[in-house]
Design an enzyme around this catalytic site. Structure first.
Site, PDB file in Angstrom:
ATOM      1  CG  HIS A 279      -2.214   0.548   1.384  1.00 56.43           C
ATOM      2  ND1 HIS A 279      -1.867   2.230   0.683  1.00 56.43           N
ATOM      3  CD2 HIS A 279      -3.656   0.720   1.517  1.00 56.43           C
ATOM      4  CE1 HIS A 279      -2.911   2.401   1.561  1.00 56.43           C
ATOM      5  NE2 HIS A 279      -3.833   2.070   1.088  1.00 56.43           N
TER       6      HIS A 279
ATOM      7  CG  ASP B 265     -11.237   3.993  -2.107  1.00 54.22           C
ATOM      8  OD1 ASP B 265      -9.661   2.793  -2.724  1.00 54.22           O
ATOM      9  OD2 ASP B 265     -10.926   3.366  -0.833  1.00 54.22           O
TER      10      ASP B 265
ATOM     11  CD  GLU C 266      -3.238   1.014  -1.601  1.00 50.94           C
ATOM     12  OE1 GLU C 266      -3.229   0.363  -1.024  1.00 50.94           O
ATOM     13  OE2 GLU C 266      -3.709   2.210  -1.961  1.00 50.94           O
TER      14      GLU C 266
END
Ligand code: BG6
Length: 304
Positions: free
Chosen positions: A171, A215, A274
């Protein structure tokens, strides 16, 4: 070995002038790495890299100025290791977000000095509580190679007799000059799940530019990503193996302000890209098998 004893760690794994164990912030033991090509820091809890800068470069990895580095807490910034699930647990709402590795106990298993880089390897030690959350015989190791580039090999070994199913991610928080001016190449035309829009499936048009909370889980991609940062006059290249999903996350202003360990304007200096095994890229590892999630980060000059 009990990793709490700094002098024992230095005696067994220290390398003069290159690898030093220290009691760091929050009383957590940390590894300081300095060699001809880079400086770096890894907090042993979580095997959490909090700093890496190739010589002559600004840090590549971002750490929140208000990160709460403390026992059993997830650190905001650096490279949290999400494992053995990514995001919320698929069925247990009270299980910790992003799994048990990032706040777990790890032990150092090896350090090696190479000509122009340093290798550091750690292994997750599961305590009883973590065993309740992940009751499967598994060895998780993380091998860092730190030099002009940073390589990370996150290795999951299923040592039990049954298949296991994992989700995971490195991450990584990248340090950027200004979120408004960076772009990410490599994900053009990929489909992604938009987690800020009910996980709808959408297709990326052109490079990724961020201008609001973002996101996303990009699916079916093993492509290199290149973060272009004209403010810092550099591009950060992300190569990966063992991963077919890439997550792009920035909480933007309102959510950033609401996070005590982030703060009002911190979102503008970070971008998470990520390398993951998330969504339909979660992996089943058969009994006795091993899965490697591998990344390599490097810095390139901007092409004028
Ligand atoms: C990202 C997720 O990887 O991590 C986001 O896609 C999440 O949904 C973010 O908000 C931060 O997670 P955490 O648990 O570190 O606050």
């Amino acid at each position: 070995m009990n990793n709490t004893d700094i002098s024992a760690l230095n005696a067994q794994f220290g390398i003069a002038g290159q690898v030093t164990f220290v009691e760091g912030q929050g009383g957590l033991n940390a590894i300081e790495i300095n060699n001809a090509e880079c400086s770096a820091n890894i907090v042993i809890q979580g095997a959490h890299l909090t700093h890496w800068a190739p010589s002559g470069q600004k840090p590549v990895i971002w750490l929140s100025p208000t990160a709460d580095i403390a026992p059993n807490k997830a650190i905001r910034g650096g490279i949290p290791i999400c494992w053995p699930w990514f995001g919320p647990h698929p069925s247990k709402a009270d299980f910790p977000s992003h799994g048990i590795a990032r706040t777990g106990h790890w032990e150092v298993i090896a350090t090696t000095a190479l000509a122009d880089k340093t290798q550091v390897s750690l292994r997750l030690i599961k305590n009883l509580e973590e065993n309740d959350l992940w009751p499967h015989p598994t060895i998780l190791e993380c091998h860092f190679t730190l030099g002009r580039a940073l390589e990370i090999d996150l290795v999951t070994h299923n040592t039990g007799g049954d298949a296991i199913h994992i989700g995971q991610a490195l991450h990584t928080y990248f340090n950027i000059s200004d979120i408004h001016n960076v772009s990410v190449n490599g994900l053009e035309n990929c489909y992604y799940l938009d987690k800020v829009d009910a996980s709808k499936r959408k297709q990326q048009q052109g490079p990724v530019k961020i201008s609001a909370e973002t996101d996303r889980v990009y699916t079916d991609t093993d492509a290199d990503c290149l973060i272009s940062d004209p403010g810092f006059q550099r591009q950060m290249r992300i190569e990966k193996r063992g991963s077919q999903s890439t997550v792009v996350w920035n909480p933007w202003a309102e959510k950033s302000a609401a996070m005590a360990d982030m703060g009002k304007s911190a979102y503008s200096n970070m971008l998470c890209v990520e390398s993951a095994n998330a969504a339909d890229d979660e992996r089943t590892i058969q009994a006795g098998d091993v899965h490697h999630l591998w990344v390599r980060y490097s810095v390139e000059s901007m092409i004028p």
